[in-house]
Scaffold this motif. Structure first.
Motif, PDB file in Angstrom:
ATOM      1  N   ALA A  88      12.118  -1.066   5.332  1.00  0.00           N
ATOM      2  CA  ALA A  88      11.796   0.310   5.473  1.00  0.00           C
ATOM      3  C   ALA A  88      10.666   0.643   4.086  1.00  0.00           C
ATOM      4  O   ALA A  88      10.806  -0.153   3.045  1.00  0.00           O
ATOM      5  CB  ALA A  88      12.847   1.214   5.038  1.00  0.00           C
ATOM      6  N   HIS A  89       9.752   1.349   4.586  1.00  0.00           N
ATOM      7  CA  HIS A  89       8.760   1.625   3.285  1.00  0.00           C
ATOM      8  C   HIS A  89       9.603   2.761   2.449  1.00  0.00           C
ATOM      9  O   HIS A  89       9.320   2.860   1.209  1.00  0.00           O
ATOM     10  CB  HIS A  89       7.822   2.595   3.885  1.00  0.00           C
ATOM     11  N   VAL A  90      10.476   3.450   3.196  1.00  0.00           N
ATOM     12  CA  VAL A  90      11.140   4.537   2.214  1.00  0.00           C
ATOM     13  C   VAL A  90      12.773   4.550   2.774  1.00  0.00           C
ATOM     14  O   VAL A  90      12.656   4.549   3.991  1.00  0.00           O
ATOM     15  CB  VAL A  90      10.442   6.101   2.396  1.00  0.00           C
ATOM     16  N   ILE A  91      13.688   4.875   1.588  1.00  0.00           N
ATOM     17  CA  ILE A  91      14.811   4.978   2.021  1.00  0.00           C
ATOM     18  C   ILE A  91      15.457   6.196   1.252  1.00  0.00           C
ATOM     19  O   ILE A  91      14.879   6.681   0.479  1.00  0.00           O
ATOM     20  CB  ILE A  91      15.912   3.802   1.484  1.00  0.00           C
ATOM     21  N   GLN A 113       0.645  -1.210   0.027  1.00  0.00           N
ATOM     22  CA  GLN A 113      -0.056   0.318  -0.072  1.00  0.00           C
ATOM     23  C   GLN A 113       0.717   1.290  -0.024  1.00  0.00           C
ATOM     24  O   GLN A 113       2.001   1.448   0.775  1.00  0.00           O
ATOM     25  CB  GLN A 113      -0.728   0.029   1.383  1.00  0.00           C
ATOM     26  N   ASN A 114       0.739   2.305  -1.105  1.00  0.00           N
ATOM     27  CA  ASN A 114       1.386   3.677  -0.966  1.00  0.00           C
ATOM     28  C   ASN A 114       0.732   4.327  -0.147  1.00  0.00           C
ATOM     29  O   ASN A 114      -0.411   4.944  -0.222  1.00  0.00           O
ATOM     30  CB  ASN A 114       1.258   3.957  -2.336  1.00  0.00           C
ATOM     31  N   ASN A 115       1.323   4.824   0.982  1.00  0.00           N
ATOM     32  CA  ASN A 115       0.823   5.950   1.973  1.00  0.00           C
ATOM     33  C   ASN A 115       1.296   7.275   1.530  1.00  0.00           C
ATOM     34  O   ASN A 115       1.552   7.984   2.271  1.00  0.00           O
ATOM     35  CB  ASN A 115       1.324   5.445   3.365  1.00  0.00           C
ATOM     36  N   TRP A 116       1.294   7.544   0.186  1.00  0.00           N
ATOM     37  CA  TRP A 116       2.013   8.894  -0.375  1.00  0.00           C
ATOM     38  C   TRP A 116       1.370   8.844  -1.734  1.00  0.00           C
ATOM     39  O   TRP A 116       0.764   7.971  -2.361  1.00  0.00           O
ATOM     40  CB  TRP A 116       3.318   8.875  -0.175  1.00  0.00           C
ATOM     41  N   ASP A 117       1.397  10.320  -2.172  1.00  0.00           N
ATOM     42  CA  ASP A 117       1.305  10.220  -3.841  1.00  0.00           C
ATOM     43  C   ASP A 117       1.736  11.463  -4.222  1.00  0.00           C
ATOM     44  O   ASP A 117       2.725  12.209  -3.193  1.00  0.00           O
ATOM     45  CB  ASP A 117      -0.437  10.411  -4.015  1.00  0.00           C
ATOM     46  N   GLY A 151       0.950  11.657  17.603  1.00  0.00           N
ATOM     47  CA  GLY A 151       0.754  12.122  16.186  1.00  0.00           C
ATOM     48  C   GLY A 151       1.771  12.017  15.137  1.00  0.00           C
ATOM     49  O   GLY A 151       1.469  12.390  14.024  1.00  0.00           O
ATOM     50  N   VAL A 152       2.878  11.293  15.711  1.00  0.00           N
ATOM     51  CA  VAL A 152       3.914  11.051  14.770  1.00  0.00           C
ATOM     52  C   VAL A 152       3.515   9.895  13.872  1.00  0.00           C
ATOM     53  O   VAL A 152       2.868   8.960  14.325  1.00  0.00           O
ATOM     54  CB  VAL A 152       5.155  10.340  15.402  1.00  0.00           C
ATOM     55  N   SER A 153       3.607  10.065  12.393  1.00  0.00           N
ATOM     56  CA  SER A 153       3.131   9.116  11.545  1.00  0.00           C
ATOM     57  C   SER A 153       4.445   8.829  10.656  1.00  0.00           C
ATOM     58  O   SER A 153       4.137   7.740   9.847  1.00  0.00           O
ATOM     59  CB  SER A 153       2.085   9.704  10.612  1.00  0.00           C
ATOM     60  N   LEU A 154       5.279   9.442  10.462  1.00  0.00           N
ATOM     61  CA  LEU A 154       6.403   8.848   9.830  1.00  0.00           C
ATOM     62  C   LEU A 154       8.023   8.791  10.940  1.00  0.00           C
ATOM     63  O   LEU A 154       8.103   9.640  11.602  1.00  0.00           O
ATOM     64  CB  LEU A 154       6.948   9.901   8.858  1.00  0.00           C
ATOM     65  N   PHE A 155       8.320   7.640  10.787  1.00  0.00           N
ATOM     66  CA  PHE A 155       9.528   7.326  11.737  1.00  0.00           C
ATOM     67  C   PHE A 155      10.746   7.310  11.066  1.00  0.00           C
ATOM     68  O   PHE A 155      11.247   6.398  10.002  1.00  0.00           O
ATOM     69  CB  PHE A 155       9.260   6.167  12.399  1.00  0.00           C
ATOM     70  N   ALA A 192       1.119   4.633   8.957  1.00  0.00           N
ATOM     71  CA  ALA A 192       2.609   4.923   9.246  1.00  0.00           C
ATOM     72  C   ALA A 192       3.528   4.487   8.257  1.00  0.00           C
ATOM     73  O   ALA A 192       3.508   3.532   7.613  1.00  0.00           O
ATOM     74  CB  ALA A 192       2.607   4.577  10.659  1.00  0.00           C
ATOM     75  N   VAL A 193       4.594   5.149   8.318  1.00  0.00           N
ATOM     76  CA  VAL A 193       5.782   4.877   7.321  1.00  0.00           C
ATOM     77  C   VAL A 193       7.103   4.899   8.080  1.00  0.00           C
ATOM     78  O   VAL A 193       7.393   5.904   9.036  1.00  0.00           O
ATOM     79  CB  VAL A 193       5.864   6.092   6.439  1.00  0.00           C
ATOM     80  N   VAL A 194       7.904   4.019   7.754  1.00  0.00           N
ATOM     81  CA  VAL A 194       9.143   3.776   8.534  1.00  0.00           C
ATOM     82  C   VAL A 194      10.399   4.088   7.425  1.00  0.00           C
ATOM     83  O   VAL A 194      10.218   3.774   6.123  1.00  0.00           O
ATOM     84  CB  VAL A 194       9.533   2.173   8.877  1.00  0.00           C
TER      85      VAL A 194
END
Length: 576
Positions: free
Chosen positions: A293-296, A46-50, A226-230, A270-272
């Motif tokens: 990681a969702h994102v590097i 699932q892409n939690n971004w656009d 409220g943190v959603s990106l770690f 949430a995103v790691v």
């Protein structure tokens, strides 16, 4: 049938702690996170971004206003000037700290009272997605945990990693030149603690599963605030085994999987994000199989793009882009050109020759930059990062020095970044085109301070209201480019990307939306000379109507050409 959460967790824990009973440990972690053993899994891939996602990176106190807590000042600035520009804010460590501008945390569960309080953090999280650092590799030598380590009491007695000075530690990969082991006096004698970064930043001991449980509690607390990106800070160094490089070890990757599993089951949106300032091939491993990681961070982008723009030659940037694998759905890249740290040189390993690296260093030195070093396994000091403000890094060329194209070169760099596959992130001092802060370096004695200025809001407002100011010119044009980007389906972080071959002075790539209803040809003159590009070389489809999204120019004759001024960019789209 989907494997139950607890079963997944037990299997992962068994890799990290093979000699322990992992079911009770899994139960403790689930209880700490407030999860059931059979908690439903979030949707896969699932892409939690656009394309509308743009991140601002800032310290809590980068903006100063007399008589006001900096977090309040920051929120006012965000809402007044950036509410339609950025979707997320990365507030660099806002906790009580003892050194390294926040990355030597004394208390993970408190807000530095000089910045504000948790209500201020939650207020920002109510307006924007909030990204926070999980400073997971090390903790302050002045923290309560470390004081307890010295006293040999809990919590903390076994929370820090100890080394033996007699062990062969020559294989350990170091990001600094400081000693790896620091002797400390405790209530039962001298012990040597492991310090990857500095003697005030003592590495935590994840071989003790209680440390993992503590961080599960910290993560849950952040989520509830409220943190959603770690952002997992310095996570590559997490697991230590003397006799190995102590970087990228299997247990480290497994611990990231565990943290992601817990986070995404608690909060599916949430995103790691892993912060691993290492060579490109090593960095890519932190995607795992779309289960780490969702994102590097795209750590190779800053040095390669700066090098491209100061040399007027895009061959290395183009080679790198062609080698980058498309991210799986549910994962993507974080694109940035500048951050609170310097421009990393390790990510250029295998991409630039040693002579090219030295030429880049020499050019940055001539523009006021500094160099920080790391110690290699054979005892040599090698350049680790260049410390310089991005605006000054692009003030000229390697061949001719400073010139009058500084602003155009700076904007070109960001136009490239905004169009690439991934999520763009702007360091606040790049968005504001802040120059080198040599006075701050002198005051702190730290080279990284050159790009960690603090703006008085009154001075900033004056600069941004002056149309002759390069701060105002850069800020307004970057906001305009971001606004254009956020509307384009072809700029979705996971949209298709192909590299174009338009010579060494023109860097280009093609993006196509996942529905294939929009194409954008992103073409950038990365030289200080005018360039002519034949439209036949771009291969525009003749039945489509093409327009440059940046200038509004329309393409009427596909047999003709376009002329690009020095550092000019075009985004040729078949949709407005």
């Amino acid at each position: 049938m989907t494997e139950p959460l607890k079963a997944k967790l037990v299997a992962m824990l068994a890799v990290v702690y093979p000699e322990r009973e992992c079911e009770p440990l899994a139960d403790q972690l689930l209880t700490t996170m407030g999860l059931d053993a059979d908690h439903p899994s979030p949707p896969a891939h699932q892409n939690n971004w656009d394309q509308s996602d743009v991140i601002l990176i800032t310290y809590a106190d980068s903006l100063q206003k007399a008589g006001q807590k900096p977090l309040v000042t920051l929120r006012e600035f965000l809402n007044q000037r950036l509410s339609e520009t950025v979707s997320a804010v990365h507030i660099l460590p806002f906790f009580p700290y003892s050194s390294d501008d926040g990355f030597s945390v004394m208390d993970y569960l408190a807000v530095n009272e000089s910045h504000g309080d948790w209500e201020d953090i939650e207020a920002i999280a109510g307006d924007f997605k909030l990204m926070a650092d999980l400073v997971i590799n090390h903790m302050s030598a002045r923290s309560r945990w470390f004081e307890n380590f010295r006293k040999r009491i809990d919590p903390g007695r076994d929370y820090f990693f100890e080394g033996n000075p007699r062990d062969d530690l020559s294989a350990v990969v170091r990001p600094r030149t400081s000693p790896l082991l620091t002797p400390v006096q405790t209530d039962d004698g001298e012990r040597h603690v492991w310090c990857t970064f500095s003697e005030d930043q003592v590495d935590l001991n994840f071989a003790n599963p209680q440390v993992l449980i503590e961080f599960a509690g910290i993560i849950r607390y952040y989520l509830e605030r409220g943190v959603s990106l770690f952002r997992l800070d310095a996570v590559a160094f997490l697991w230590k085994e003397p006799g190995t490089p102590c970087i990228h070890l299997q247990q480290t990757h497994e611990l990231i999987k565990i943290l992601r599993l817990l986070i995404e089951h608690h909060s599916p949106d949430a995103v790691v994000i892993t912060e691993t300032n290492v060579p490109n091939r090593e960095n890519l491993t932190y995607f795992g199989n779309a289960n780490e990681a969702h994102v590097i961070y795209n750590f190779s982008l800053p040095p390669l793009l700066i090098n491209t723009l100061v040399t007027g030659d895009c061959r290395h940037l183009k080679t790198w882009l062609m080698s980058m694998p498309p991210a799986q759905m549910g994962t993507t890249y974080l694109n940035f050109i500048a951050s609170h740290d310097g421009v990393g040189m390790r990510p250029t390993d295998g991409l630039l020759s040693e002579d090219e690296k030295q030429r880049l260093i020499n050019t940055m030195d001539s523009f006021g930059g500094k160099v920080s070093y790391r110690r290699t396994s054979d005892g040599r000091d090698q350049p680790y990062e260049i410390n310089i403000a991005l605006f000054d890094a692009l003030k000229g060329t390697a061949q001719a020095g400073a010139d009058h194209f500084q602003l155009q070169r700076f904007l070109c760099a960001h136009t490239v970044m905004l169009a690439l596959e991934g999520i763009p992130a702007f360091y606040i001092h790049s968005l504001l085109a802040t120059e080198n802060d040599h006075e701050r370096v002198e005051n702190t004695g730290r080279l990284r301070s050159i790009n960690r200025s603090q703006w008085s809001v009154d001075s900033l407002d004056q600069a941004l209201q002056d149309p002759r100011s390069h701060h105002a010119q850069a800020f307004e044009e970057l906001k305009r480019l971001i606004a254009i980007r956020r509307k384009q389906a072809a700029f979705h972080p996971n949209a298709t990307q192909f590299t174009l071959h338009l010579g060494l002075q023109v860097f280009g790539f093609w993006r196509q939306s996942t529905r294939r209803d929009q194409s954008i040809f992103c073409i950038h003159n990365i030289s200080d000379q005018t360039q002519q590009i034949a439209l036949s070389d771009i291969n525009l489809i003749g039945t489509d109507h093409w327009q440059d999204l940046i200038s509004g120019m329309t393409i009427d004759d596909l047999s003709g050409s376009i002329t690009l001024k020095p550092y000019q960019s075009v985004w040729l789209s078949n949709r407005e």
